[in-house]
Design an enzyme around this catalytic site. Structure first.
Site, PDB file in Angstrom:
ATOM      1  N   SER A 120       0.633   1.418  -6.760  1.00 33.96           N
ATOM      2  CA  SER A 120       0.111   2.869  -7.049  1.00 33.96           C
ATOM      3  C   SER A 120      -0.734   3.174  -5.846  1.00 33.96           C
ATOM      4  O   SER A 120      -1.764   2.024  -5.301  1.00 33.96           O
ATOM      5  CB  SER A 120      -0.861   3.336  -7.850  1.00 33.96           C
ATOM      6  OG  SER A 120      -1.789   4.528  -8.001  1.00 33.96           O
ATOM      7  N   TYR A 144      -8.109   2.694 -13.256  1.00 34.58           N
ATOM      8  CA  TYR A 144      -6.994   2.564 -13.323  1.00 34.58           C
ATOM      9  C   TYR A 144      -6.488   1.523 -11.420  1.00 34.58           C
ATOM     10  O   TYR A 144      -6.222   1.395 -12.102  1.00 34.58           O
ATOM     11  CB  TYR A 144      -6.266   3.665 -13.256  1.00 34.58           C
ATOM     12  CG  TYR A 144      -5.318   4.302 -13.419  1.00 34.58           C
ATOM     13  CD1 TYR A 144      -4.285   3.329 -13.708  1.00 34.58           C
ATOM     14  CD2 TYR A 144      -4.709   4.325 -11.946  1.00 34.58           C
ATOM     15  CE1 TYR A 144      -2.722   3.102 -13.676  1.00 34.58           C
ATOM     16  CE2 TYR A 144      -3.456   4.962 -11.561  1.00 34.58           C
ATOM     17  CZ  TYR A 144      -1.979   3.847 -12.042  1.00 34.58           C
ATOM     18  OH  TYR A 144      -0.845   4.073 -11.854  1.00 34.58           O
ATOM     19  N   LYS A 148      -5.502  -1.949 -10.563  1.00 31.99           N
ATOM     20  CA  LYS A 148      -4.164  -2.182  -9.477  1.00 31.99           C
ATOM     21  C   LYS A 148      -3.557  -2.454  -9.078  1.00 31.99           C
ATOM     22  O   LYS A 148      -2.975  -4.272  -7.878  1.00 31.99           O
ATOM     23  CB  LYS A 148      -3.158  -0.736  -9.422  1.00 31.99           C
ATOM     24  CG  LYS A 148      -2.300   0.146 -10.585  1.00 31.99           C
ATOM     25  CD  LYS A 148      -1.303  -0.604 -10.908  1.00 31.99           C
ATOM     26  CE  LYS A 148      -0.890   0.241 -12.289  1.00 31.99           C
ATOM     27  NZ  LYS A 148       0.449  -0.752 -12.071  1.00 31.99           N
TER      28      LYS A 148
END
Ligand code: UDP
Length: 339
Positions: A120, A144, A148
């Site tokens: 991402s 988050y 990643k």
């Protein structure tokens, strides 16, 4: 078309995963989905078998890989709400980092060497401005994004230590829907701008809240790089082809290279569907960088990847029908043609 080989797709019942399964199937691969259906939809798995299992279940992963003669994996299964990651960080590390290590271990024990990973642009945090290159420092600002980045680091270490090869694809804002209408975007809860704005325009919810109007952008609202989910899906096929052809491990941005502000998105929805988006102006959402746009050149050079459907109007036109809206321009065109 001759079958190339089966590919394990974790999260193949989700928004991007299901579009990728369609693109893989069209390219001659057999997508074998592993999904626990916690956020995905069984009826979106149409191009290969569905194994209902959690990505952290290494035994189930190994069994599926052996049963279906899988030669490569594409790893989508993850939790993907930035806001939720702030309130449930332990869950995000468990599901995202835990899922990645279970999958890597399953690959090592079954001899699978090729992994395409759904990363991402959230791994970049708040970059200095201008299009983001793959060499831009990765400094995520929420659990988050950090989960990643951890996955990318696990892949880097395991590619040198265990002979795996990977392509980490750093997505910008996935949007739109299958142009043939076979798939759409369904999140619960919905937090993304485009579906929320289309729901507001169609009267399925109240006014959209525009988060922040004092950013240092063209019109004060946040700017993002929206990429059509079908383009994103094709990027995964090209990455699978690249690894199958022996390409070395790499990390690539997948974006359109063009930024649109929130107000530009709202204007485009009205232009395309004819329906205005009722909205109200509110304060900034914590953690939102002012502007994120991709420098998409490395993916073009490495994979030959260029977006084909990612014009903002096409993204909206393809997404609109699943929100009960039509492309008013097509209706107008149809009327003129009939006259
Ligand atoms: N946004 C907004 N109202 C909403 C949802 C999103 O103004 O109800 C804005 C958000 O601040 C961001 C952009 O729309 O600038 C895209 O947000 P989204 O959640 O779709 O994706 P993100 O870029 O956060 O991954």
């Amino acid at each position: 078309m001759a079958l190339r080989f089966p590919i394990l797709v974790t999260g193949g019942a989700g928004f991007i995963g299901s579009h990728a399964c369609k693109a893989l199937s069209q390219a001659g691969y057999l997508p074998v989905t592993v999904d626990n259906l916690s956020t995905g939809h069984a009826d979106a798995v149409k191009w290969g078998p569905l194994v209902n299992a959690d990505v952290r279940d290494q035994t189930a992963l190994c069994r599926t890989i052996r049963e279906h003669d899988v030669e490569a994996v594409i790893h989508f299964a993850a939790s993907a709400y930035v806001g939720e990651s702030m309130t449930r960080p332990a869950f995000y590390y468990d599901n995202n980092a835990g899922g990645m290590i279970a999958l890597i271990n399953a690959c090592i024990s079954t001899g699978v060497k090729q992994i395409v990973f759904s990363s991402s642009c959230a791994t970049y945090g708040i970059p200095a401005g201008g299009p983001i290159r793959e060499t831009t420092p990765q400094a995520p600002i929420n659990p988050y994004g950090r989960s990643k980045l951890m996955c990318e680091e696990m892949l880097r270490d395991c590619s040198s230590g265990h002979g795996l090869r990977f392509a980490a694809l750093r997505y910008f804002n996935a949007a739109g829907a299958d142009p043939e209408g076979e798939l759409c975007e369904r999140h619960d809860p919905e937090t993304h701008l485009l579906p929320l704005a289309l729901q507001a325009a169609s009267g399925q919810r109240g006014p959209l809240q525009v988060f922040g109007t004092d950013y240092c952008t063209r019109d004060g609202s946040c700017e993002r790089d929206y990429i059509h989910v079908s383009d994103l899906a094709r990027g995964h096929v090209l990455a699978a082809d690249y690894l199958a052809a022996g390409g070395p491990s790499t990390a690539l941005n997948l974006g359109s290279g063009t930024g649109h502000t929130v107000f530009e998105v709202l204007a485009a929805i009205q232009r395309v569907t004819g329906a205005p988006v009722p909205h109200e102006l509110v304060g900034r959402r914590p953690g939102d960088p002012p502007s994120l746009t991709a420098d998409a050149e490395l993916a073009a050079k490495t994979l030959g990847f260029r977006t084909e459907h990612s014009g903002l109007d096409q993204i909206i036109s393809d997404a609109a029908p699943s929100f009960g809206l039509a492309d008013a321009r097509k209706a107008r065109h149809g009327r003129h043609a009939a006259e």
